[in-house]
Motif scaffolding. Structure first.
Motif, mmCIF file in Angstrom:
data_model
loop_
_atom_site.group_PDB
_atom_site.id
_atom_site.type_symbol
_atom_site.label_atom_id
_atom_site.label_comp_id
_atom_site.label_asym_id
_atom_site.label_seq_id
_atom_site.Cartn_x
_atom_site.Cartn_y
_atom_site.Cartn_z
ATOM 1 N N PRO A 1 0.817 -1.227 0.000
ATOM 2 C CA PRO A 1 0.000 0.000 0.000
ATOM 3 C C PRO A 1 0.843 1.267 0.000
ATOM 4 C CG PRO A 1 -0.860 -1.570 1.588
ATOM 5 C CD PRO A 1 0.444 -2.125 1.102
ATOM 6 N N TYR A 2 1.961 1.246 0.710
ATOM 7 C CA TYR A 2 2.845 2.420 0.746
ATOM 8 C C TYR A 2 3.387 2.721 -0.645
ATOM 9 C CZ TYR A 2 6.502 5.571 2.436
ATOM 10 O OH TYR A 2 7.305 6.667 2.655
ATOM 11 N N GLN A 3 3.892 1.699 -1.312
ATOM 12 C CA GLN A 3 4.474 1.908 -2.640
ATOM 13 C C GLN A 3 3.427 2.383 -3.641
ATOM 14 O OE1 GLN A 3 6.157 -1.926 -3.402
ATOM 15 N NE2 GLN A 3 7.863 -1.653 -1.990
ATOM 16 N N MET A 4 2.210 1.860 -3.542
ATOM 17 C CA MET A 4 1.172 2.242 -4.492
ATOM 18 C C MET A 4 0.642 3.650 -4.196
ATOM 19 S SD MET A 4 0.987 -0.148 -6.698
ATOM 20 C CE MET A 4 2.775 -0.268 -6.467
ATOM 21 N N THR A 5 0.387 3.963 -2.932
ATOM 22 C CA THR A 5 -0.124 5.297 -2.600
ATOM 23 C C THR A 5 0.940 6.366 -2.812
ATOM 24 O OG1 THR A 5 0.427 4.954 -0.246
ATOM 25 C CG2 THR A 5 -1.810 4.416 -0.943
ATOM 26 N N GLN A 6 2.191 6.005 -2.640
ATOM 27 C CA GLN A 6 3.281 6.947 -2.870
ATOM 28 C C GLN A 6 3.288 7.458 -4.306
ATOM 29 O OE1 GLN A 6 7.204 5.226 -2.620
ATOM 30 N NE2 GLN A 6 8.089 7.083 -1.769
ATOM 31 N N ARG A 7 2.712 6.685 -5.205
ATOM 32 C CA ARG A 7 2.737 7.067 -6.612
ATOM 33 C C ARG A 7 1.929 8.326 -6.895
ATOM 34 N NH1 ARG A 7 6.956 4.099 -8.601
ATOM 35 N NH2 ARG A 7 6.776 1.938 -7.955
ATOM 36 N N ILE A 8 1.068 8.744 -5.969
ATOM 37 C CA ILE A 8 0.295 9.955 -6.246
ATOM 38 C C ILE A 8 1.196 11.189 -6.307
ATOM 39 C CG2 ILE A 8 -1.745 8.969 -5.136
ATOM 40 C CD1 ILE A 8 -1.314 10.985 -2.860
ATOM 41 N N VAL A 9 2.406 11.080 -5.790
ATOM 42 C CA VAL A 9 3.294 12.243 -5.852
ATOM 43 C C VAL A 9 3.936 12.390 -7.231
ATOM 44 C CG1 VAL A 9 3.783 12.102 -3.381
ATOM 45 C CG2 VAL A 9 5.363 11.036 -5.000
ATOM 46 N N ILE A 10 3.550 11.538 -8.183
ATOM 47 C CA ILE A 10 4.139 11.672 -9.510
ATOM 48 C C ILE A 10 3.774 13.008 -10.145
ATOM 49 C CG2 ILE A 10 4.288 9.190 -9.902
ATOM 50 C CD1 ILE A 10 1.805 9.373 -11.626
ATOM 51 N N ILE A 11 2.557 13.502 -9.876
ATOM 52 C CA ILE A 11 2.154 14.782 -10.477
ATOM 53 C C ILE A 11 2.984 15.931 -9.910
ATOM 54 C CG2 ILE A 11 0.265 16.438 -10.745
ATOM 55 C CD1 ILE A 11 -1.643 14.052 -10.883
ATOM 56 N N PRO A 12 3.051 16.114 -8.574
ATOM 57 C CA PRO A 12 3.899 17.197 -8.068
ATOM 58 C C PRO A 12 5.377 16.987 -8.339
ATOM 59 C CG PRO A 12 3.094 15.866 -6.251
ATOM 60 C CD PRO A 12 2.322 15.445 -7.472
ATOM 61 N N THR A 13 5.833 15.735 -8.379
ATOM 62 C CA THR A 13 7.238 15.488 -8.696
ATOM 63 C C THR A 13 7.548 15.919 -10.120
ATOM 64 O OG1 THR A 13 7.356 13.634 -7.142
ATOM 65 C CG2 THR A 13 9.022 13.724 -8.866
ATOM 66 N N ALA A 14 6.627 15.590 -11.041
ATOM 67 C CA ALA A 14 6.820 16.011 -12.433
ATOM 68 C C ALA A 14 6.888 17.530 -12.532
ATOM 69 C CB ALA A 14 5.684 15.472 -13.299
ATOM 70 N N LEU A 15 6.005 18.214 -11.806
ATOM 71 C CA LEU A 15 5.966 19.672 -11.861
ATOM 72 C C LEU A 15 7.176 20.297 -11.176
ATOM 73 C CD1 LEU A 15 4.570 22.342 -12.525
ATOM 74 C CD2 LEU A 15 3.230 22.068 -10.419
ATOM 75 N N THR A 16 7.491 19.854 -9.958
ATOM 76 C CA THR A 16 8.578 20.493 -9.212
ATOM 77 C C THR A 16 9.943 20.187 -9.807
ATOM 78 O OG1 THR A 16 8.559 18.646 -7.614
ATOM 79 C CG2 THR A 16 7.293 20.615 -7.048
ATOM 80 N N ASN A 17 10.113 19.013 -10.420
ATOM 81 C CA ASN A 17 11.381 18.741 -11.104
ATOM 82 C C ASN A 17 11.582 19.692 -12.275
ATOM 83 O OD1 ASN A 17 12.173 16.709 -9.408
ATOM 84 N ND2 ASN A 17 11.555 15.037 -10.748
#
Length: 491
Positions: free
Chosen positions: A261-277
């Motif tokens: 569950p941690y690994q799957m829910t962690q994936r929601i940060v892909i949107i802010p990670t894409a933007l902030t990178n």
């Protein structure tokens, strides 16, 4: 260079690995079992934590090369070469320390069956060899991001994930689920990625057959990277200590019920990670604080607008999704932790923006100080949560830390970039989603009515806070769809 285009490159580079993970996790559990999967999860966590031994040079390389955007290519090349040489030396030292630490933990700090301990005999040296590969990969990726070459860096990242997920799985299927053999296969895939990144970087920065070490570049890299290192000592520890604690107290099998569950829910940060990178090199090159604050505020509104509805929907569907994916027995233990972790990562996603603002603005020391402040309260909450509420308590402690992290980082960043009301409203809607999932049966009449009403409220709030650059094109597109098509005789 378009910020939108770079963000989309980053998003694609993160979404493709997510889809692959969804496909391969059940296969891994079927082939190697929950105990071995838990051990592998901890092994990769150890490798990730010891990645701090790059002394922050990956992030520092992005920042420094972005600052040097308009100078001669030779100076950027000197920065790149110096970062690579220093990082390689430090990675070797870190690899030795990782091998020693991993051997100690596998022998004395992890509850596993005796037969599995035998498989772990060669795991520690393999992790030690993997560390220089991992840290050099970070510097090469950072160099490309500093030049805003996000297409190239993300293609390499997708290649890495495809190989890393697929090759060990094929090895397990062909030769059996030996932990050390799987680690060796994973290390080999990372080495392939490193070679690909090196080829791309030599084209971008130039290459005449030798690396040039420039002492003048060490100070700006290490001055910035030093504070990144302090943060890197604390941040990964805060991120991974929950699974180490679960493994030590409840055993490796329990780690699987939390780690997936941690690994799957962690994936929601892909949107802010894409933007902030994409934002980091842009903000690093900006000279106007007001311009940076306005860009960051608009980015935060976009994040809240984009993130809240998917996370609310994820909370509502976490139980049914886990049941369909991994079975009812797994879902019974993992659903509530997954719901809490989704809310936690929503806060974590928003915190990435003030985190990026502070580092891009040359204030990495503030980030390190905030993380240090969080350390003791989080450890206390984790201890109490684990011993009194098990996996649910661990997830709740992580949620409290993520909320505190966002609040402290936002306080120290430019407050003009923090839209308070939309964030509080989003948090309240997430709380309602958790409440609905707890008191109603999925897809029952009450669940459907409550979920539909909540999603309607989320949609209205999302539209209200969306910046004009999103609403205006959407309205124009809607108007064009409603406009009648011209008759054949009209021009």
């Amino acid at each position: 260079m378009s910020l939108k285009r770079n963000s989309l490159f980053n998003l694609a580079g993160l979404l493709l690995p997510l889809g692959l993970s969804l496909l391969t996790v059940p296969a891994y559990i079927h082939l190697i079992g929950v105990d071995r999967y838990g051990v592998l999860a901890i092994a990769w966590l150890l490798l990730g934590y010891f990645g701090m031994f790059d002394l922050g040079l990956g992030r520092a390389t992005v920042h420094r090369i972005a600052e040097l955007r308009d100078v001669a290519a030779a100076e950027r090349r000197a920065t790149f070469h110096t970062a690579v040489l220093v990082n390689a030396a430090i990675g070797v030292v870190g690899g030795i320390l990782l091998a020693l630490g991993a051997e100690l933990f596998f022998a004395n700090g992890l509850k596993v069956a005796p037969a599995l301990k035998t498989e772990l005999a060669a795991a520690a040296p393999l992790l030690g060899l993997s560390l220089p590969i991992a840290t050099l990969t970070g510097v090469l990726t950072g160099a490309l991001q500093g030049r805003e070459r996000f297409a190239s860096s993300n293609i390499a990242g997708v290649l890495s994930t495809v190989l890393f997920q697929g090759v060990p799985l094929a090895v397990a299927w062909l030769w059996g689920p030996n932990v050390s053999v799987l680690l060796l296969a994973g290390m080999a895939t990372r080495l392939v990625t490193l070679v690909v990144l090196w080829a791309v970087c030599t084209r971008e920065f130039g290459w005449d057959g030798r690396l040039r070490f420039d002492r003048a570049q060490i100070a700006p890299l290490l001055r910035f990277g030093g504070w990144i290192t302090v943060a890197s000592l604390i941040a990964p520890f805060l991120t991974i200590i929950d699974r180490f604690a679960i493994g030590a107290v409840m055993g490796a099998a329990a780690v699987t019920f939390y780690a997936i569950p941690y690994q799957m829910t962690q994936r929601i940060v892909i949107i802010p990670t894409a933007l902030t990178n994409a934002l980091f090199p842009r903000l690093s090159a900006m000279k106007s604080l007001e311009e940076a604050a306005m860009l960051s505020r608009e980015s935060m509104l976009i994040l809240v607008a984009l993130m809240t509805a998917p996370v609310v929907l994820g909370v509502l569907l976490a139980g049914p999704a886990l049941s369909a994916w991994l079975g009812d027995a797994f879902a019974a233990r993992a659903t509530l932790p997954a719901e809490i972790l989704l809310v936690a990562f929503w806060f974590n996603a928003l915190a990435l923006l003030p985190f990026t603002m502070l580092q891009a603005g040359g204030r990495p020391q503030t980030v390190a100080l905030v993380l240090a402040i969080e350390l003791l309260p989080y450890l206390a909450a984790l201890y109490l949560g684990l011993h009194h509420f098990g996996l649910v308590g661990c997830a709740a402690a992580f949620l409290l830390r993520c909320a505190l992290d966002y609040a402290l980082l936002s306080f120290h960043a430019d407050r003009r970039a923090t839209p308070v009301r939309p964030i509080l409203t989003g948090a309240a809607m997430l709380g309602l989603a958790v409440g609905i999932s707890r008191v109603t049966q999925p897809f029952s009449g009450h669940w459907l009515a409550a979920a539909a009403l909540l999603l309607l409220l989320v949609a209205v709030e999302t539209w209200r806070i969306a910046p004009a650059r999103i609403r205006t094109p959407a309205l124009e597109r809607l108007a064009s769809l409603r406009r009648p098509a011209p008759s054949p005789g009209q021009h």
